[in-house]
Design a protein around this motif. Sequence first.
Motif, PDB file in Angstrom:
ATOM      1  N   VAL A 135      24.236  -9.414   5.680  1.00 36.19           N
ATOM      2  CA  VAL A 135      23.130  -8.696   5.024  1.00 36.19           C
ATOM      3  C   VAL A 135      23.509  -7.261   4.697  1.00 36.19           C
ATOM      4  N   GLU A 136      23.194  -6.862   3.486  1.00 32.30           N
ATOM      5  CA  GLU A 136      23.285  -5.476   3.043  1.00 32.30           C
ATOM      6  C   GLU A 136      21.914  -5.061   2.527  1.00 32.30           C
ATOM      7  N   ILE A 137      21.339  -4.010   3.101  1.00 35.96           N
ATOM      8  CA  ILE A 137      20.037  -3.512   2.647  1.00 35.96           C
ATOM      9  C   ILE A 137      20.251  -2.191   1.923  1.00 35.96           C
ATOM     10  N   ARG A 138      19.921  -2.160   0.649  1.00 35.73           N
ATOM     11  CA  ARG A 138      20.122  -0.975  -0.166  1.00 35.73           C
ATOM     12  C   ARG A 138      18.837  -0.152  -0.208  1.00 35.73           C
ATOM     13  N   GLU A 139      18.966   1.126   0.087  1.00 35.43           N
ATOM     14  CA  GLU A 139      17.808   2.024   0.143  1.00 35.43           C
ATOM     15  C   GLU A 139      17.619   2.740  -1.181  1.00 35.43           C
ATOM     16  N   GLY A 140      16.371   2.741  -1.667  1.00 36.62           N
ATOM     17  CA  GLY A 140      16.056   3.475  -2.885  1.00 36.62           C
ATOM     18  C   GLY A 140      15.341   2.613  -3.904  1.00 36.62           C
ATOM     19  N   ASP A 141      15.224   3.147  -5.094  1.00 31.77           N
ATOM     20  CA  ASP A 141      14.575   2.476  -6.209  1.00 31.77           C
ATOM     21  C   ASP A 141      15.377   1.237  -6.591  1.00 31.77           C
ATOM     22  N   ALA A 142      14.746   0.078  -6.508  1.00 33.26           N
ATOM     23  CA  ALA A 142      15.455  -1.173  -6.776  1.00 33.26           C
ATOM     24  C   ALA A 142      15.961  -1.260  -8.210  1.00 33.26           C
ATOM     25  N   LEU A 143      15.312  -0.563  -9.135  1.00 34.77           N
ATOM     26  CA  LEU A 143      15.797  -0.569 -10.513  1.00 34.77           C
ATOM     27  C   LEU A 143      17.182   0.062 -10.607  1.00 34.77           C
ATOM     28  N   LYS A 144      17.527   0.885  -9.601  1.00 37.80           N
ATOM     29  CA  LYS A 144      18.864   1.475  -9.525  1.00 37.80           C
ATOM     30  C   LYS A 144      19.750   0.715  -8.542  1.00 37.80           C
ATOM     31  N   THR A 145      19.226   0.426  -7.360  1.00 37.02           N
ATOM     32  CA  THR A 145      20.066  -0.191  -6.325  1.00 37.02           C
ATOM     33  C   THR A 145      20.467  -1.619  -6.668  1.00 37.02           C
ATOM     34  N   LEU A 146      19.641  -2.301  -7.452  1.00 34.38           N
ATOM     35  CA  LEU A 146      19.988  -3.663  -7.865  1.00 34.38           C
ATOM     36  C   LEU A 146      20.523  -3.696  -9.298  1.00 34.38           C
ATOM     37  N   GLY A 147      20.786  -2.523  -9.838  1.00 32.96           N
ATOM     38  CA  GLY A 147      21.277  -2.434 -11.204  1.00 32.96           C
ATOM     39  C   GLY A 147      22.780  -2.519 -11.327  1.00 32.96           C
ATOM     40  N   ALA A 148      23.485  -2.595 -10.201  1.00 33.57           N
ATOM     41  CA  ALA A 148      24.948  -2.646 -10.226  1.00 33.57           C
ATOM     42  C   ALA A 148      25.451  -3.323  -8.970  1.00 33.57           C
ATOM     43  N   ASP A 149      26.727  -3.732  -9.004  1.00 31.94           N
ATOM     44  CA  ASP A 149      27.409  -4.333  -7.856  1.00 31.94           C
ATOM     45  C   ASP A 149      26.643  -5.536  -7.301  1.00 31.94           C
ATOM     46  N   LEU A 150      26.266  -6.449  -8.195  1.00 28.17           N
ATOM     47  CA  LEU A 150      25.685  -7.717  -7.773  1.00 28.17           C
ATOM     48  C   LEU A 150      26.770  -8.791  -7.791  1.00 28.17           C
ATOM     49  N   PRO A 151      26.601  -9.838  -7.003  1.00 28.94           N
ATOM     50  CA  PRO A 151      27.568 -10.939  -7.072  1.00 28.94           C
ATOM     51  C   PRO A 151      27.614 -11.532  -8.486  1.00 28.94           C
ATOM     52  N   ASP A 152      28.752 -12.103  -8.853  1.00 28.51           N
ATOM     53  CA  ASP A 152      28.855 -12.741 -10.170  1.00 28.51           C
ATOM     54  C   ASP A 152      27.823 -13.848 -10.319  1.00 28.51           C
ATOM     55  N   THR A 153      27.572 -14.557  -9.233  1.00 25.78           N
ATOM     56  CA  THR A 153      26.592 -15.639  -9.252  1.00 25.78           C
ATOM     57  C   THR A 153      25.552 -15.415  -8.165  1.00 25.78           C
ATOM     58  N   ILE A 154      24.301 -15.673  -8.502  1.00 25.91           N
ATOM     59  CA  ILE A 154      23.192 -15.555  -7.547  1.00 25.91           C
ATOM     60  C   ILE A 154      22.467 -16.891  -7.497  1.00 25.91           C
ATOM     61  N   ASP A 155      22.252 -17.385  -6.291  1.00 24.60           N
ATOM     62  CA  ASP A 155      21.661 -18.713  -6.108  1.00 24.60           C
ATOM     63  C   ASP A 155      20.167 -18.675  -5.809  1.00 24.60           C
ATOM     64  N   LEU A 156      19.695 -17.557  -5.262  1.00 26.91           N
ATOM     65  CA  LEU A 156      18.288 -17.482  -4.872  1.00 26.91           C
ATOM     66  C   LEU A 156      17.834 -16.025  -4.917  1.00 26.91           C
ATOM     67  N   VAL A 157      16.630 -15.821  -5.421  1.00 23.93           N
ATOM     68  CA  VAL A 157      16.051 -14.481  -5.505  1.00 23.93           C
ATOM     69  C   VAL A 157      14.656 -14.522  -4.900  1.00 23.93           C
ATOM     70  N   LEU A 158      14.355 -13.544  -4.052  1.00 24.56           N
ATOM     71  CA  LEU A 158      13.003 -13.359  -3.550  1.00 24.56           C
ATOM     72  C   LEU A 158      12.438 -12.082  -4.145  1.00 24.56           C
ATOM     73  N   LEU A 159      11.289 -12.197  -4.798  1.00 22.28           N
ATOM     74  CA  LEU A 159      10.566 -11.044  -5.329  1.00 22.28           C
ATOM     75  C   LEU A 159       9.362 -10.792  -4.438  1.00 22.28           C
ATOM     76  N   ASP A 160       9.392  -9.682  -3.701  1.00 23.37           N
ATOM     77  CA  ASP A 160       8.283  -9.357  -2.801  1.00 23.37           C
ATOM     78  C   ASP A 160       8.132  -7.850  -2.649  1.00 23.37           C
TER      79      ASP A 160
END
Length: 221
Positions: A135-160
């Motif tokens: 697990v890696e928990i990124r602190e901050g605005d998700a529009l920035k923290t999830l805007g880069a350095d994602l795996p090439d493939t994602i199998d599951l996403v939780l929006l909460d």
Amino acid sequence: MMTLLDPTVASLIDRLFADDETSSAILSPVLAEMSPEERTAKMTSKTDYIELYTLLKDAHLGVSRETGTLLYMLARATRARNIVEFGTSFGISTLHLAAALRDNGDGRLIGSEFEPGKVASARATVEAAGFTDLVEIREGDALKTLGADLPDTIDLVLLDGAKALYPEILDLVESHLTPGAIIIADNADDSPDYLARVRKHGSGYMSTPFAEDVELSVRIN
């Protein structure tokens, strides 16, 4: 043995759910001071949600036990290896998803949380559960923290997280979604734009309401 039944993990989950129930005493007065119209405005605004969630910084706002079990089952059934979580809060959903990764053999869960106190608490819980390698928990605005350095493939996403941002978060992860990837959106009724998108014919998703206020979607192309 299923990792969810590990005594350490199970006790942490039980504690978090107990804390979540207690924290409802924080949630109710905050919402009671708002008219239904004001609450809807804050939940659906792209900016005003920050004020609301700051007021609720000590409230757990976690998934239900049933949804936690669903998360584990879906991650296991799909043999998920890479998971993205928008809205970690204190880590209830994180533990369920990380347990599934452990039982799948390995993987990576990237979480995002903008409230520093919640980030610190969730990281401590992840460490106590023995999931720091997953697990890696990124602190901050998700529009920035999830805007880069994602795996090439994602199998599951939780929006909460903030419901108004569900479409924007989907934009960030969409090009990484594998065919058959699962998206679980909690409290999805508060994100009408998101629901319209994933339910639209030809959107690339098959989507349906599932359980109480959960939208379950599958990436089909």
